[in-house]
Design a protein around this motif. Structure first.
Motif, short mmCIF file in Angstrom:
data_model
loop_
_atom_site.label_atom_id
_atom_site.label_comp_id
_atom_site.label_asym_id
_atom_site.label_seq_id
_atom_site.Cartn_x
_atom_site.Cartn_y
_atom_site.Cartn_z
N ALA A 119 0.85 -1.21 0.00
CA ALA A 119 0.00 0.00 0.00
C ALA A 119 0.88 1.26 0.00
O ALA A 119 0.91 2.03 0.96
CB ALA A 119 -0.91 -0.02 1.22
N CYS A 120 1.63 1.45 -1.11
CA CYS A 120 2.60 2.55 -1.14
C CYS A 120 2.11 3.72 -1.98
O CYS A 120 2.91 4.54 -2.41
CB CYS A 120 3.95 2.05 -1.66
SG CYS A 120 3.85 1.39 -3.32
N LYS A 121 0.80 3.79 -2.20
CA LYS A 121 0.19 4.92 -2.92
C LYS A 121 0.83 5.13 -4.30
O LYS A 121 1.10 6.26 -4.71
CB LYS A 121 0.28 6.21 -2.09
CG LYS A 121 -0.43 6.14 -0.77
CD LYS A 121 -1.36 7.32 -0.59
CE LYS A 121 -2.06 7.32 0.75
NZ LYS A 121 -3.16 6.41 0.85
N TYR A 122 1.07 4.03 -4.98
CA TYR A 122 1.59 4.10 -6.36
C TYR A 122 0.54 4.76 -7.23
O TYR A 122 -0.65 4.43 -7.15
CB TYR A 122 1.88 2.70 -6.86
CG TYR A 122 2.28 2.63 -8.31
CD1 TYR A 122 3.59 2.84 -8.71
CD2 TYR A 122 1.33 2.34 -9.31
CE1 TYR A 122 3.95 2.78 -10.05
CE2 TYR A 122 1.68 2.27 -10.64
CZ TYR A 122 2.99 2.49 -11.01
OH TYR A 122 3.34 2.42 -12.34
N LYS A 123 0.97 5.71 -8.05
CA LYS A 123 0.02 6.41 -8.90
C LYS A 123 0.69 6.76 -10.22
O LYS A 123 1.81 7.27 -10.22
CB LYS A 123 -0.40 7.70 -8.17
CG LYS A 123 -1.64 8.35 -8.74
CD LYS A 123 -2.12 9.44 -7.80
CE LYS A 123 -3.32 10.15 -8.40
NZ LYS A 123 -3.74 11.30 -7.64
N PHE A 178 5.43 7.03 -5.88
CA PHE A 178 5.01 6.15 -4.78
C PHE A 178 5.70 6.59 -3.48
O PHE A 178 6.51 7.53 -3.48
CB PHE A 178 5.30 4.68 -5.09
CG PHE A 178 6.78 4.29 -5.26
CD1 PHE A 178 7.80 5.23 -5.26
CD2 PHE A 178 7.14 2.96 -5.42
CE1 PHE A 178 9.13 4.85 -5.41
CE2 PHE A 178 8.47 2.57 -5.56
CZ PHE A 178 9.45 3.52 -5.57
N HIS A 179 5.34 5.92 -2.38
CA HIS A 179 6.02 6.15 -1.10
C HIS A 179 7.19 5.16 -1.07
O HIS A 179 6.98 3.95 -0.94
CB HIS A 179 5.04 5.87 0.04
CG HIS A 179 5.55 6.25 1.41
ND1 HIS A 179 6.78 5.85 1.89
CD2 HIS A 179 4.99 7.00 2.40
CE1 HIS A 179 6.95 6.32 3.12
NE2 HIS A 179 5.89 7.03 3.45
N ASP A 263 -1.86 17.53 -9.83
CA ASP A 263 -2.07 16.09 -9.98
C ASP A 263 -1.18 15.62 -11.13
O ASP A 263 -1.66 15.13 -12.16
CB ASP A 263 -3.56 15.83 -10.27
CG ASP A 263 -3.94 14.41 -9.84
OD1 ASP A 263 -3.18 13.81 -9.05
OD2 ASP A 263 -4.97 13.91 -10.31
N GLN A 279 2.13 14.45 -2.75
CA GLN A 279 2.09 13.15 -2.06
C GLN A 279 1.07 13.21 -0.94
O GLN A 279 1.04 14.17 -0.17
CB GLN A 279 3.47 12.82 -1.47
CG GLN A 279 3.51 11.53 -0.67
CD GLN A 279 3.46 10.28 -1.55
OE1 GLN A 279 4.03 10.26 -2.63
NE2 GLN A 279 2.79 9.24 -1.06
N GLU A 280 0.23 12.17 -0.88
CA GLU A 280 -0.70 12.07 0.24
C GLU A 280 -0.10 11.14 1.29
O GLU A 280 0.35 10.05 0.98
CB GLU A 280 -2.02 11.51 -0.26
CG GLU A 280 -3.12 11.64 0.78
CD GLU A 280 -4.38 10.94 0.36
OE1 GLU A 280 -4.83 11.16 -0.78
OE2 GLU A 280 -4.88 10.14 1.18
N VAL A 281 -0.07 11.62 2.53
CA VAL A 281 0.43 10.81 3.64
C VAL A 281 -0.56 10.94 4.79
O VAL A 281 -0.88 12.06 5.20
CB VAL A 281 1.84 11.27 4.10
CG1 VAL A 281 2.24 10.58 5.39
CG2 VAL A 281 2.88 11.01 3.03
N ARG A 285 -2.42 16.02 2.15
CA ARG A 285 -1.64 16.19 0.93
C ARG A 285 -0.48 17.17 1.15
O ARG A 285 -0.61 18.13 1.93
CB ARG A 285 -2.54 16.70 -0.19
CG ARG A 285 -3.47 15.59 -0.65
CD ARG A 285 -3.97 15.83 -2.05
NE ARG A 285 -4.90 16.93 -2.10
CZ ARG A 285 -5.37 17.41 -3.24
NH1 ARG A 285 -4.98 16.92 -4.40
NH2 ARG A 285 -6.24 18.40 -3.24
#
Ligand code: FES
Length: 514
Positions: A119-123, A178-179, A263, A279-281, A285
């Protein structure tokens, strides 16, 4: 988690410590020992372990301690050395191989994320590259033309995503972010689940090449058939230290007053350039902006780099708060391409991956693909192009070597006037300087509690004089990028030994165990 500097990256603040399953040296002869627990080392370990090799990864601190914990984690199909430059320095076919490798690397990262549910917020996002003057526009046109020639999807567009004026704007499709620490920990778990051994707080001291390689570490000795240095730059003294120049880059994670978070990924073309993304953490944001790069040890006041970067951000964005600020290191290769393969001057079973420039996430992953192919199949289509033994006398090579030599001459003589230690009472907390005391050079630092720490500023690699980095509170070597804590411990190589430490009362050397 810990990192190699005093500043805290957004990734550090949002990742927990990694707990490996084992802390013991495995018995018997291993197939491969990999030194370094960043994205290069862990991805390489995972691919080799999946291919049936028995692997051990040894990391001197904790995984992600180096640049993987300090990157801004852009995943690009266009590189710092542009395809126009690569076609000129190498060939169209070679540039195509790099474009293909970059795409394969992003695909591999995406597959890992799916396969191991990371779940590393890959986008995936578009990447905008924009010019602000005629010279940059000419360069941008060359970059776009060359990128098209090597099959990278890119085109000029009219509408951007940043509140920054531009002259011309190109968009590269299917870039990603990603994170990095969540990803790294995810593939580390997958590596261990596949039977790999990951040893943290395990510093490699040296290796002895016999029939098998004996890797001497602070936790004991490991025998193996093949050894890979995934340490960002190899330790010891090597040809590659003269083909890679260490640089530092600065990053801010910023909260905005309005909701104008882009974005997309974006890059200007200044020298050094700025790079932007969101980056969302933990549901919040942040705008991450990077830049102000300089050669390691060449900036007297590294705090000023943060100030310049902050003023750049405030010029264009409604800043509510600077939440995180950090800097990290990268190594620029002379001819624009990384060095991945056999380590020059060593037996055939010793390998290295270094010289990633600002594309560490991509080239770190590509190193793993190349090294897996080399070690498992005996060949890789990138083997020759990225061979660390290659000699590629490109434009600028002579200057590169001369600059490295100048550094030594300049800094050895660059001492403060002769002073006595008692006079250092005027040193402010958090301040450091190099002084001469009883004929000895000393690097003196006063910590936040007023404690004074004295080191020998002669870098333990090949004796350049280290320089104080006031933002990260480290002693940084301008020659090949070794970095040391204020108490003299090695943070990043190629140095293997800690700096000698002086007792500030007597001026005598304190004996260390390593
Ligand atoms: Fe080479 Fe310091 S890193 S002399």
């Amino acid at each position: 988690m810990q990192r190699d500097g005093a500043c805290v990256s957004i990734w550090q603040a949002s990742a927990s410590d990694y707990q490996p399953q084992s802390s013991f040296i495995p018995m018997g002869v291993q197939d491969v020992v990999i030194v370094g627990g960043g994205i290069t080392g862990i991805t390489t370990g995972l691919l080799l372990q999946q291919a049936g090799k028995r692997c051990v990864v040894v990391e001197a601190h904790s995984i992600g301690f180096g640049t993987t914990g300090g990157t801004t984690a852009h995943l690009n199909t266009f590189m710092d050395a542009s395809y126009a430059q690569l076609i000129k320095n190498f060939s169209l076919e070679d540039a195509r191989l790099i474009a293909k490798g970059a795409r394969q690397s992003i695909e591999l990262i995406r597959r890992h994320i799916e396969q191991f549910s990371i779940a590393c917020k890959y986008k995936e996002l578009p990447g905008f590259l924009f010019s602000t003057n005629d010279q940059e526009t000419k360069e941008l046109e060359e970059i776009v033309n060359a990128s098209k020639k090597v099959g990278v999807p890119v085109d000029f567009v009219n509408d951007g995503v940043l509140p920054i004026p531009y002259q011309k704007l190109a968009v590269f499709e299917q870039q990603a972010q990603f994170h990095p620490m969540v990803y790294l920990q995810g593939i580390a778990r997958a590596f261990e689940a596949a039977g790999g051994v990951l040893l943290q707080d395990c510093r490699m001291l040296h290796a002895e090449d016999n029939e098998t390689v004996e890797v001497i570490t602070t936790k004991g000795n490991i025998k193996c058939r093949q050894l890979i240095y995934a340490t960002h730059i190899p330790p010891g003294v090597n040809l590659l230290h003269f083909r890679c120049a260490p640089y530092r880059s600065y990053a801010l994670a910023v909260k905005l007053k309005n909701d104008a978070y882009p974005d997309a990924l974006a890059y200007d073309m200044q020298d050094p350039y700025h790079y932007y993304r969101t980056q969302e953490v933990d549901g919040e944001r942040y705008l991450i902006v990077g830049g102000e790069d300089h050669k390691t040890g060449h900036e007297e006041n590294t705090e000023a780099c943060f100030r310049r970067l902050e003023s750049h951000v405030r010029n264009y964005f409604e800043v509510q708060e600077i939440s995180y600020r950090w800097s990290s290191q990268y190594f620029d290769p002379t001819d624009g391409l990384p060095y991945i393969g056999h380590l020059p001057g060593h037996p055939e079973n010793i390998y290295v991956a270094t010289g990633f420039g600002g594309n560490g996430m991509i080239y770190g992953t590509l190193s793993a693909i190349l090294l897996r192919d080399l070690l498992v199949q005996g060949k890789s289509e990138l083997e020759e192009l990225l061979d660390p033994n290659r000699i590629k006398p490109v434009a600028g090579f002579a200057n590169f070597v001369k600059e490295a030599a100048d550094v030594v001459g300049k800094l050895v003589g660059g001492l403060f006037p002769k002073e006595k230690l008692p006079m250092l009472a005027d040193l402010a907390t958090g301040e450091a300087r190099i002084v001469e005391f009883d004929g000895k050079k000393m690097g003196i630092y006063k910590d936040d509690r007023g404690g004074v720490h004295a080191i020998d500023p002669g870098c333990t690699h090949i004796k350049c004089t280290v320089q104080w980095n006031n933002a990260e509170r480290s002693w940084d070597c301008p020659c090949h990028g070794s970095r040391f804590s204020f108490t003299g411990e090695v943070l990043t190589g190629p140095a293997r030994k800690n700096l000698a430490v002086y007792d500030v009362q007597t001026g005598k050397t304190v004996t260390r165990t390593h």
